[in-house]
Scaffold this motif. Structure first.
Motif, PDB file in Angstrom:
ATOM      1  N   TRP A  23      -3.470  34.342   6.321  1.00 28.60           N
ATOM      2  CA  TRP A  23      -4.426  34.143   7.433  1.00 28.60           C
ATOM      3  C   TRP A  23      -3.751  33.763   8.682  1.00 28.60           C
ATOM      4  CZ3 TRP A  23      -8.018  30.090   4.436  1.00 28.60           C
ATOM      5  CH2 TRP A  23      -8.910  30.975   3.382  1.00 28.60           C
ATOM      6  N   GLY A  24      -2.571  33.673   8.768  1.00 29.96           N
ATOM      7  CA  GLY A  24      -1.895  33.570  10.062  1.00 29.96           C
ATOM      8  C   GLY A  24      -1.660  32.175  10.630  1.00 29.96           C
ATOM      9  N   VAL A  25      -1.849  31.093   9.669  1.00 28.78           N
ATOM     10  CA  VAL A  25      -1.634  30.020   9.813  1.00 28.78           C
ATOM     11  C   VAL A  25      -0.363  29.590   9.306  1.00 28.78           C
ATOM     12  CG1 VAL A  25      -2.394  27.540   9.568  1.00 28.78           C
ATOM     13  CG2 VAL A  25      -4.129  29.256   9.571  1.00 28.78           C
ATOM     14  N   HIS A  26       0.828  29.490  10.214  1.00 28.08           N
ATOM     15  CA  HIS A  26       2.107  29.069   9.931  1.00 28.08           C
ATOM     16  C   HIS A  26       2.496  27.731  10.440  1.00 28.08           C
ATOM     17  CE1 HIS A  26       2.890  33.234   8.521  1.00 28.08           C
ATOM     18  NE2 HIS A  26       2.303  33.716   9.590  1.00 28.08           N
ATOM     19  N   PRO A  27       3.177  27.116   9.217  1.00 33.34           N
ATOM     20  CA  PRO A  27       3.603  25.621   9.714  1.00 33.34           C
ATOM     21  C   PRO A  27       4.691  25.583  10.752  1.00 33.34           C
ATOM     22  CG  PRO A  27       4.465  26.290   7.606  1.00 33.34           C
ATOM     23  CD  PRO A  27       3.771  27.251   8.042  1.00 33.34           C
ATOM     24  N   LYS A  28       4.628  24.379  11.575  1.00 30.22           N
ATOM     25  CA  LYS A  28       5.623  24.114  12.498  1.00 30.22           C
ATOM     26  C   LYS A  28       6.507  22.784  11.575  1.00 30.22           C
ATOM     27  CE  LYS A  28       5.000  25.835  16.541  1.00 30.22           C
ATOM     28  NZ  LYS A  28       4.536  27.310  16.010  1.00 30.22           N
ATOM     29  N   GLY A  29       5.628  22.151  10.682  1.00 30.68           N
ATOM     30  CA  GLY A  29       6.292  20.978  10.163  1.00 30.68           C
ATOM     31  C   GLY A  29       5.415  20.738   9.080  1.00 30.68           C
ATOM     32  N   MET A  30       5.890  20.215   7.794  1.00 30.57           N
ATOM     33  CA  MET A  30       5.099  20.017   6.636  1.00 30.57           C
ATOM     34  C   MET A  30       5.287  18.839   5.955  1.00 30.57           C
ATOM     35  SD  MET A  30       5.888  23.919   4.740  1.00 30.57           S
ATOM     36  CE  MET A  30       7.734  23.688   4.889  1.00 30.57           C
ATOM     37  N   ILE A  31       4.388  18.088   5.324  1.00 31.25           N
ATOM     38  CA  ILE A  31       4.538  17.004   4.481  1.00 31.25           C
ATOM     39  C   ILE A  31       3.980  17.495   3.046  1.00 31.25           C
ATOM     40  CG2 ILE A  31       2.420  15.967   5.345  1.00 31.25           C
ATOM     41  CD1 ILE A  31       3.976  13.285   4.928  1.00 31.25           C
ATOM     42  N   GLY A  32       4.580  16.977   1.867  1.00 30.22           N
ATOM     43  CA  GLY A  32       3.898  16.872   0.491  1.00 30.22           C
ATOM     44  C   GLY A  32       3.882  15.391   0.002  1.00 30.22           C
ATOM     45  N   HIS A  33       3.150  15.444  -1.005  1.00 24.00           N
ATOM     46  CA  HIS A  33       3.135  13.979  -1.672  1.00 24.00           C
ATOM     47  C   HIS A  33       3.801  14.178  -2.798  1.00 24.00           C
ATOM     48  CE1 HIS A  33       1.347  10.356  -3.507  1.00 24.00           C
ATOM     49  NE2 HIS A  33       0.915  10.098  -2.260  1.00 24.00           N
ATOM     50  N   SER A  34       4.903  13.533  -3.393  1.00 23.75           N
ATOM     51  CA  SER A  34       5.714  13.713  -4.472  1.00 23.75           C
ATOM     52  C   SER A  34       5.876  15.290  -5.003  1.00 23.75           C
ATOM     53  CB  SER A  34       4.861  12.890  -5.830  1.00 23.75           C
ATOM     54  OG  SER A  34       5.797  12.848  -6.833  1.00 23.75           O
ATOM     55  N   ILE A  35       5.131  15.541  -5.915  1.00 21.41           N
ATOM     56  CA  ILE A  35       5.456  17.091  -6.282  1.00 21.41           C
ATOM     57  C   ILE A  35       5.100  18.194  -4.969  1.00 21.41           C
ATOM     58  CG2 ILE A  35       3.280  17.858  -7.397  1.00 21.41           C
ATOM     59  CD1 ILE A  35       6.763  18.203  -9.053  1.00 21.41           C
ATOM     60  N   GLY A  36       4.522  17.607  -4.202  1.00 23.91           N
ATOM     61  CA  GLY A  36       3.885  18.352  -2.939  1.00 23.91           C
ATOM     62  C   GLY A  36       5.321  18.741  -2.101  1.00 23.91           C
ATOM     63  N   GLU A  37       6.291  17.688  -2.099  1.00 23.09           N
ATOM     64  CA  GLU A  37       7.372  17.949  -1.255  1.00 23.09           C
ATOM     65  C   GLU A  37       8.277  19.143  -1.966  1.00 23.09           C
ATOM     66  OE1 GLU A  37      11.484  15.686  -0.114  1.00 23.09           O
ATOM     67  OE2 GLU A  37       9.724  14.231  -0.365  1.00 23.09           O
ATOM     68  N   TYR A  38       7.997  19.456  -3.233  1.00 30.47           N
ATOM     69  CA  TYR A  38       8.700  20.778  -3.879  1.00 30.47           C
ATOM     70  C   TYR A  38       8.281  21.830  -3.096  1.00 30.47           C
ATOM     71  CZ  TYR A  38      11.534  18.040  -7.188  1.00 30.47           C
ATOM     72  OH  TYR A  38      12.582  17.063  -7.601  1.00 30.47           O
ATOM     73  N   VAL A  39       6.678  21.716  -2.889  1.00 29.46           N
ATOM     74  CA  VAL A  39       6.121  22.873  -2.130  1.00 29.46           C
ATOM     75  C   VAL A  39       6.834  23.035  -0.883  1.00 29.46           C
ATOM     76  CG1 VAL A  39       3.763  24.056  -1.465  1.00 29.46           C
ATOM     77  CG2 VAL A  39       4.175  22.721  -3.594  1.00 29.46           C
ATOM     78  N   ALA A  40       6.858  22.084  -0.112  1.00 28.75           N
ATOM     79  CA  ALA A  40       7.171  22.203   1.343  1.00 28.75           C
ATOM     80  C   ALA A  40       8.602  22.890   1.168  1.00 28.75           C
ATOM     81  CB  ALA A  40       7.009  20.821   1.889  1.00 28.75           C
ATOM     82  N   ALA A  41       9.437  22.027   0.177  1.00 27.08           N
ATOM     83  CA  ALA A  41      10.780  22.507   0.187  1.00 27.08           C
ATOM     84  C   ALA A  41      10.999  24.138  -0.141  1.00 27.08           C
ATOM     85  CB  ALA A  41      11.720  21.772  -0.693  1.00 27.08           C
ATOM     86  N   CYS A  42      10.190  24.458  -1.172  1.00 29.23           N
ATOM     87  CA  CYS A  42      10.159  25.993  -1.372  1.00 29.23           C
ATOM     88  C   CYS A  42       9.720  26.760  -0.051  1.00 29.23           C
ATOM     89  CB  CYS A  42       9.213  26.297  -2.604  1.00 29.23           C
ATOM     90  SG  CYS A  42       9.360  27.628  -3.181  1.00 29.23           S
ATOM     91  N   LEU A  43       8.662  26.367   0.530  1.00 25.47           N
ATOM     92  CA  LEU A  43       8.282  27.073   1.646  1.00 25.47           C
ATOM     93  C   LEU A  43       9.172  27.193   2.837  1.00 25.47           C
ATOM     94  CD1 LEU A  43       4.632  26.026   1.713  1.00 25.47           C
ATOM     95  CD2 LEU A  43       5.402  28.273   1.288  1.00 25.47           C
TER      96      LEU A  43
END
Length: 196
Positions: A23-43
């Motif tokens: 949709w055109g929403v691109h992160p400038k920075g990210m945070i994930g919670h536990s397994i969510g950090e793997y999502v951030a790292a992958c992205l």
């Protein structure tokens, strides 16, 4: 069952992020919670989607093999929770200024819950199968480290916050297999990440 839950969480979070990006929403920075950090790292390009799925599935499978345990949400800050831990419990998560999660054996968590209730402190059990981010995970650190060593780790292209340090991940941390074993065991410093 964590062997199923962790890959499911990863898949939903990754798909949601990709949907926003479409949709055109691109992160400038990210945070994930536990397994969510793997999502951030992958992205962020630290590992490929295929490698992320391998890591998440392996992590969940190894955790599933551990003896069951419990997690207890406690409405106290870290410094007030520490005296209750003793040598059987660990501070698993810091979600906010007065939002901590304690992790350990079922008996040790039962005992703590009773103590806190007697002191008039409202606490609640989390719906988990195991004592995540606690010493009960230590037997799987080495086997998980061996899995991570097989994956090609790259410096992140998008900044994201580390649950281990509570601040921006460094390229050295993101590319060090030992970091992911630490991440599995250490306190999730989510509140500090949010402050950053």
């Amino acid at each position: 069952q964590t062997a199923i839950t962790q890959p499911a969480l990863f898949a939903i979070e990754y798909a949601l992020a990709k949907l926003w990006m479409s949709w055109g929403v691109h992160p400038k920075g990210m945070i994930g919670h536990s397994i969510g950090e793997y999502v951030a790292a992958c992205l962020a390009g630290v590992f490929s989607l295929e490698d992320a799925l391998l890591l998440v599935a392996s992590r969940g499978k190894l955790m599933q093999q551990m003896p069951g345990g419990s997690m207890l949400a406690v409405p106290l800050p870290e410094h007030q929770v520490q005296p209750f831990l003793g040598n059987k419990l660990d501070l698993a998560v810091i979600n906010g200024a007065s939002a901590s999660v304690v992790s350990g054996t079922n008996d040790a968590v039962d005992e703590l819950q009773q103590k806190l209730v007697e002191k008039g402190i409202e606490c609640r059990r989390l719906h988990t199968s195991h004592a995540f981010h606690s010493r009960m995970m230590e037997p799987i650190l080495e086997p998980f480290l061996e899995v991570v060593k097989k994956v090609n780790l790259k410096a992140p292209k998008i900044p994201y916050l580390s649950n281990v340090t509570g601040t921006w991940i460094t390229a050295m941390e993101a590319t060090n297999p030992s970091y992911y074993a630490q991440h599995l065991r250490q306190t999730v410093r989510f509140a500090e990440g949010l402050q950053q």
